[in-house]
Design a protein around this motif. Structure first.
Motif, mmCIF file in Angstrom:
data_model
loop_
_atom_site.group_PDB
_atom_site.id
_atom_site.type_symbol
_atom_site.label_atom_id
_atom_site.label_comp_id
_atom_site.label_asym_id
_atom_site.label_seq_id
_atom_site.Cartn_x
_atom_site.Cartn_y
_atom_site.Cartn_z
ATOM 1 N N UNK A 224 0.829 -1.201 0.000
ATOM 2 C CA UNK A 224 0.000 0.000 0.000
ATOM 3 C C UNK A 224 0.863 1.251 0.000
ATOM 4 N N UNK A 225 0.304 2.324 -0.512
ATOM 5 C CA UNK A 225 0.948 3.628 -0.384
ATOM 6 C C UNK A 225 0.930 4.000 1.094
ATOM 7 N N UNK A 226 2.014 4.562 1.567
ATOM 8 C CA UNK A 226 2.177 4.847 2.990
ATOM 9 C C UNK A 226 1.022 5.681 3.569
ATOM 10 N N UNK A 227 0.502 6.595 2.803
ATOM 11 C CA UNK A 227 -0.576 7.447 3.294
ATOM 12 C C UNK A 227 -1.876 6.716 3.569
ATOM 13 N N UNK A 228 -2.022 5.504 3.034
ATOM 14 C CA UNK A 228 -3.258 4.752 3.248
ATOM 15 C C UNK A 228 -3.159 3.772 4.412
ATOM 16 N N UNK A 229 -1.968 3.604 4.968
ATOM 17 C CA UNK A 229 -1.764 2.664 6.067
ATOM 18 C C UNK A 229 -1.638 3.443 7.371
ATOM 19 N N UNK A 230 -2.552 3.175 8.285
ATOM 20 C CA UNK A 230 -2.495 3.849 9.577
ATOM 21 C C UNK A 230 -1.639 3.081 10.577
ATOM 22 N N UNK A 231 -1.657 1.766 10.437
ATOM 23 C CA UNK A 231 -0.940 0.949 11.415
ATOM 24 C C UNK A 231 -0.590 -0.387 10.775
ATOM 25 N N UNK A 232 0.598 -0.856 11.080
ATOM 26 C CA UNK A 232 1.005 -2.196 10.675
ATOM 27 C C UNK A 232 1.699 -2.237 9.330
ATOM 28 N N UNK A 233 2.176 -3.393 9.014
ATOM 29 C CA UNK A 233 2.869 -3.600 7.754
ATOM 30 C C UNK A 233 4.325 -3.192 7.844
ATOM 31 N N UNK A 234 5.095 -3.688 6.908
ATOM 32 C CA UNK A 234 6.516 -3.377 6.833
ATOM 33 C C UNK A 234 6.723 -2.194 5.896
ATOM 34 N N UNK A 235 7.518 -1.243 6.319
ATOM 35 C CA UNK A 235 7.841 -0.095 5.469
ATOM 36 C C UNK A 235 9.031 -0.480 4.582
ATOM 37 N N UNK A 236 8.798 -0.590 3.273
ATOM 38 C CA UNK A 236 9.862 -0.984 2.341
ATOM 39 C C UNK A 236 10.357 0.199 1.509
ATOM 40 N N UNK A 237 10.066 1.412 1.948
ATOM 41 C CA UNK A 237 10.442 2.611 1.207
ATOM 42 C C UNK A 237 11.940 2.685 0.949
ATOM 43 N N UNK A 238 12.757 2.511 1.970
ATOM 44 C CA UNK A 238 14.208 2.632 1.821
ATOM 45 C C UNK A 238 14.751 1.609 0.830
ATOM 46 N N UNK A 239 14.244 0.405 0.905
ATOM 47 C CA UNK A 239 14.697 -0.662 0.008
ATOM 48 C C UNK A 239 14.360 -0.327 -1.446
ATOM 49 N N UNK A 240 13.149 0.149 -1.672
ATOM 50 C CA UNK A 240 12.723 0.499 -3.039
ATOM 51 C C UNK A 240 13.499 1.713 -3.528
ATOM 52 N N UNK A 241 13.669 2.719 -2.674
ATOM 53 C CA UNK A 241 14.402 3.927 -3.069
ATOM 54 C C UNK A 241 15.828 3.581 -3.479
#
Length: 129
Positions: free
Chosen positions: A108-125
């Motif tokens: 999901x796009x970060x703005x749609x997730x309020x709680x939970x899940x793994x943040x993979x932003x750094x890996x993708x960037x």
């Protein structure tokens, strides 16, 4: 008893990934250069129009240059949009590849997730650079 399946979710800050992409930065610089070149061309056009003897000659030249300006501007916008779509497809493919390799069920796009899940932003960037 049935084994409980775990639903694996990730989130990504798409704006951060796009803004840190070297391809996007290069495209923006290219676009700025094209816009600068268009302004220089307009300056040349203005000088050319002012050299005309009569108002009628000036108006004919203005009409010609207006059509050429619209065509140049349209070409620049179309090329930019096509290149941006290609970059978007590349980023989306990278996200899909990471999601598949790391067995995420959804990203999901970060703005749609309020709680939970793994943040993979750094890996993708890092992969997009």
């Amino acid at each position: 008893m049935a084994k409980e399946e775990k639903f694996k979710v990730a989130s990504i800050d798409v704006n951060f990934v796009v803004s840190s992409s070297k391809e996007v930065l290069a495209l923006k610089q290219e676009q700025a250069m094209k816009e600068r070149d268009l302004k220089i061309w307009l300056s040349t056009v203005n000088t050319d129009v002012m050299k005309q003897g009569t108002r009628e000659e000036q108006q004919l030249l203005v009409n010609k240059y207006n059509a050429e300006f619209a065509q140049r501007q349209d070409t620049i916008k179309r090329e930019y949009a096509m290149k941006l779509q290609e970059i978007d497809r590349n980023i989306t493919a990278i996200i899909a590849d990471v999601a598949q390799k790391e067995k995420y069920d959804m990203v999901f796009a970060k703005g749609t997730v309020l709680y939970g899940g793994d943040d993979i932003t750094a890996k993708i960037a890092e992969l997009v650079k």
